[in-house]
Scaffold this motif. Sequence first.
Motif, PDB file in Angstrom:
ATOM      1  N   GLN A 263      13.334  13.064  68.700  1.00 19.27           N
ATOM      2  CA  GLN A 263      14.486  13.515  67.932  1.00 19.27           C
ATOM      3  C   GLN A 263      14.697  15.015  68.103  1.00 19.27           C
ATOM      4  O   GLN A 263      15.824  15.500  68.162  1.00 19.27           O
ATOM      5  N   ALA A 264      13.606  15.746  68.200  1.00 20.40           N
ATOM      6  CA  ALA A 264      13.698  17.197  68.331  1.00 20.40           C
ATOM      7  C   ALA A 264      14.086  17.638  69.740  1.00 20.40           C
ATOM      8  O   ALA A 264      14.687  18.696  69.921  1.00 20.40           O
ATOM      9  N   GLN A 265      13.756  16.816  70.751  1.00 18.46           N
ATOM     10  CA  GLN A 265      13.948  17.241  72.133  1.00 18.46           C
ATOM     11  C   GLN A 265      15.268  16.816  72.750  1.00 18.46           C
ATOM     12  O   GLN A 265      15.720  17.399  73.717  1.00 18.46           O
ATOM     13  N   ARG A 266      15.870  15.766  72.238  1.00 15.75           N
ATOM     14  CA  ARG A 266      17.109  15.296  72.856  1.00 15.75           C
ATOM     15  C   ARG A 266      18.060  14.734  71.811  1.00 15.75           C
ATOM     16  O   ARG A 266      17.640  14.341  70.733  1.00 15.75           O
ATOM     17  N   GLU A 267      19.310  14.718  72.139  1.00 13.96           N
ATOM     18  CA  GLU A 267      20.307  14.122  71.269  1.00 13.96           C
ATOM     19  C   GLU A 267      20.322  12.627  71.537  1.00 13.96           C
ATOM     20  O   GLU A 267      20.627  12.180  72.641  1.00 13.96           O
ATOM     21  N   LEU A 268      19.995  11.832  70.519  1.00 11.95           N
ATOM     22  CA  LEU A 268      19.897  10.389  70.692  1.00 11.95           C
ATOM     23  C   LEU A 268      21.218   9.711  70.350  1.00 11.95           C
ATOM     24  O   LEU A 268      22.059  10.286  69.657  1.00 11.95           O
ATOM     25  N   PRO A 269      21.409   8.487  70.847  1.00 10.70           N
ATOM     26  CA  PRO A 269      22.632   7.752  70.530  1.00 10.70           C
ATOM     27  C   PRO A 269      22.832   7.611  69.029  1.00 10.70           C
ATOM     28  O   PRO A 269      21.875   7.523  68.263  1.00 10.70           O
ATOM     29  N   GLN A 270      24.077   7.575  68.598  1.00  7.11           N
ATOM     30  CA  GLN A 270      24.405   7.522  67.181  1.00  7.11           C
ATOM     31  C   GLN A 270      23.762   6.334  66.481  1.00  7.11           C
ATOM     32  O   GLN A 270      23.361   6.412  65.326  1.00  7.11           O
ATOM     33  N   ASN A 271      23.628   5.190  67.188  1.00  4.52           N
ATOM     34  CA  ASN A 271      23.102   3.998  66.538  1.00  4.52           C
ATOM     35  C   ASN A 271      21.607   4.081  66.241  1.00  4.52           C
ATOM     36  O   ASN A 271      21.051   3.179  65.638  1.00  4.52           O
ATOM     37  N   PHE A 272      20.961   5.190  66.647  1.00  2.00           N
ATOM     38  CA  PHE A 272      19.550   5.336  66.329  1.00  2.00           C
ATOM     39  C   PHE A 272      19.304   6.386  65.239  1.00  2.00           C
ATOM     40  O   PHE A 272      18.176   6.703  64.910  1.00  2.00           O
ATOM     41  N   PHE A 273      20.374   6.918  64.677  1.00  2.97           N
ATOM     42  CA  PHE A 273      20.215   7.944  63.665  1.00  2.97           C
ATOM     43  C   PHE A 273      19.671   7.389  62.354  1.00  2.97           C
ATOM     44  O   PHE A 273      19.408   8.138  61.426  1.00  2.97           O
ATOM     45  N   SER A 274      19.528   6.075  62.269  1.00  5.12           N
ATOM     46  CA  SER A 274      18.988   5.499  61.035  1.00  5.12           C
ATOM     47  C   SER A 274      17.465   5.584  60.986  1.00  5.12           C
ATOM     48  O   SER A 274      16.847   5.139  60.039  1.00  5.12           O
TER      49      SER A 274
ATOM     50  N   ASP B 270      22.255   0.785  75.361  1.00  2.00           N
ATOM     51  CA  ASP B 270      22.993  -0.476  75.323  1.00  2.00           C
ATOM     52  C   ASP B 270      22.468  -1.443  74.274  1.00  2.00           C
ATOM     53  O   ASP B 270      22.857  -2.607  74.258  1.00  2.00           O
ATOM     54  N   VAL B 271      21.574  -0.991  73.398  1.00  2.00           N
ATOM     55  CA  VAL B 271      21.004  -1.870  72.380  1.00  2.00           C
ATOM     56  C   VAL B 271      21.598  -1.505  71.024  1.00  2.00           C
ATOM     57  O   VAL B 271      21.404  -0.393  70.531  1.00  2.00           O
ATOM     58  N   ASP B 272      22.328  -2.443  70.440  1.00  2.00           N
ATOM     59  CA  ASP B 272      22.982  -2.186  69.153  1.00  2.00           C
ATOM     60  C   ASP B 272      22.077  -2.632  68.005  1.00  2.00           C
ATOM     61  O   ASP B 272      22.081  -3.779  67.600  1.00  2.00           O
ATOM     62  N   MET B 273      21.269  -1.727  67.518  1.00  2.00           N
ATOM     63  CA  MET B 273      20.391  -2.018  66.391  1.00  2.00           C
ATOM     64  C   MET B 273      20.069  -0.742  65.629  1.00  2.00           C
ATOM     65  O   MET B 273      20.219   0.365  66.145  1.00  2.00           O
ATOM     66  N   LYS B 274      19.672  -0.915  64.381  1.00  2.00           N
ATOM     67  CA  LYS B 274      19.249   0.202  63.543  1.00  2.00           C
ATOM     68  C   LYS B 274      17.802  -0.034  63.117  1.00  2.00           C
ATOM     69  O   LYS B 274      17.455  -1.120  62.679  1.00  2.00           O
ATOM     70  N   LEU B 275      16.988   0.981  63.272  1.00  2.00           N
ATOM     71  CA  LEU B 275      15.565   0.876  62.972  1.00  2.00           C
ATOM     72  C   LEU B 275      15.151   1.930  61.946  1.00  2.00           C
ATOM     73  O   LEU B 275      15.709   3.026  61.917  1.00  2.00           O
ATOM     74  N   ARG B 276      14.180   1.573  61.123  1.00  2.00           N
ATOM     75  CA  ARG B 276      13.534   2.541  60.229  1.00  2.00           C
ATOM     76  C   ARG B 276      12.033   2.384  60.414  1.00  2.00           C
ATOM     77  O   ARG B 276      11.526   1.271  60.512  1.00  2.00           O
ATOM     78  N   ILE B 277      11.314   3.509  60.449  1.00  2.00           N
ATOM     79  CA  ILE B 277       9.872   3.484  60.661  1.00  2.00           C
ATOM     80  C   ILE B 277       9.165   3.931  59.392  1.00  2.00           C
ATOM     81  O   ILE B 277       9.498   4.962  58.820  1.00  2.00           O
TER      82      ILE B 277
END
Length: 209
Positions: free
Chosen positions: A190-201, A169-176
């Motif tokens: 990332q390897a273990q589960r399919e994450l919400p589209q808004n975290f693909f950044s 429910d959090v609409d944000m894009k992060l880069r590390i």
Amino acid sequence: YPVLLKEGFDPWGCIILDPRSLDGESTHGIVRRSLFKDKSDTIFFVASMTNPEVTQFLLDRGDTVVGWHAFSHASSKLPELKNKMLVTGGTCAAMRAIGLGHTLGYRSFDLYGFDSCVEEPSKNAKKLMDEETDKLKFLEVGVGGRKFWTTGELLAQAQDFERLVERNDVDMKLRIFGKGMVPALWENMQAQRELPQNFFSFLKTCKES
């Protein structure tokens, strides 16, 4: 904050969350007053739980101070904070900065220094006890087969990060950027589960930086 100033950066904002006195030691053993010895145009976002003398010090020297309320189980029960906006985000100023930034309307965040780990302590340091918890100060943890040395507080930061990423429910894009436990944690998640589209950044990992 002093490191950024020394390297030529002029931070737009600085989060202050620590309730300890101005002349007390920070989490990393630094006298807190020395953290503010150099002045800039930084806006200080001071949580209401901060020691009042810190706020007064900043105001007296002419800094711009913005107050806010950090959510905690204790603060949520205070009568004076009833019907006030309480900002969530985690156990440290770094994670709270994301929550406060999101509250202010920001949706893209580049995270530097979210390593949540330290270099391997010396043999003697590994025996040190934390005075507050009466447990070993340094801990060795594993993430995706990689080992990291950390402390209880830094481990809490990594756990806060994990909970943030798992939210839908959090609409944000992060880069590390950088190396450490949080980038490794992201890779593992990332390897273990399919994450919400808004975290693909989250495409900048320790391998790319």
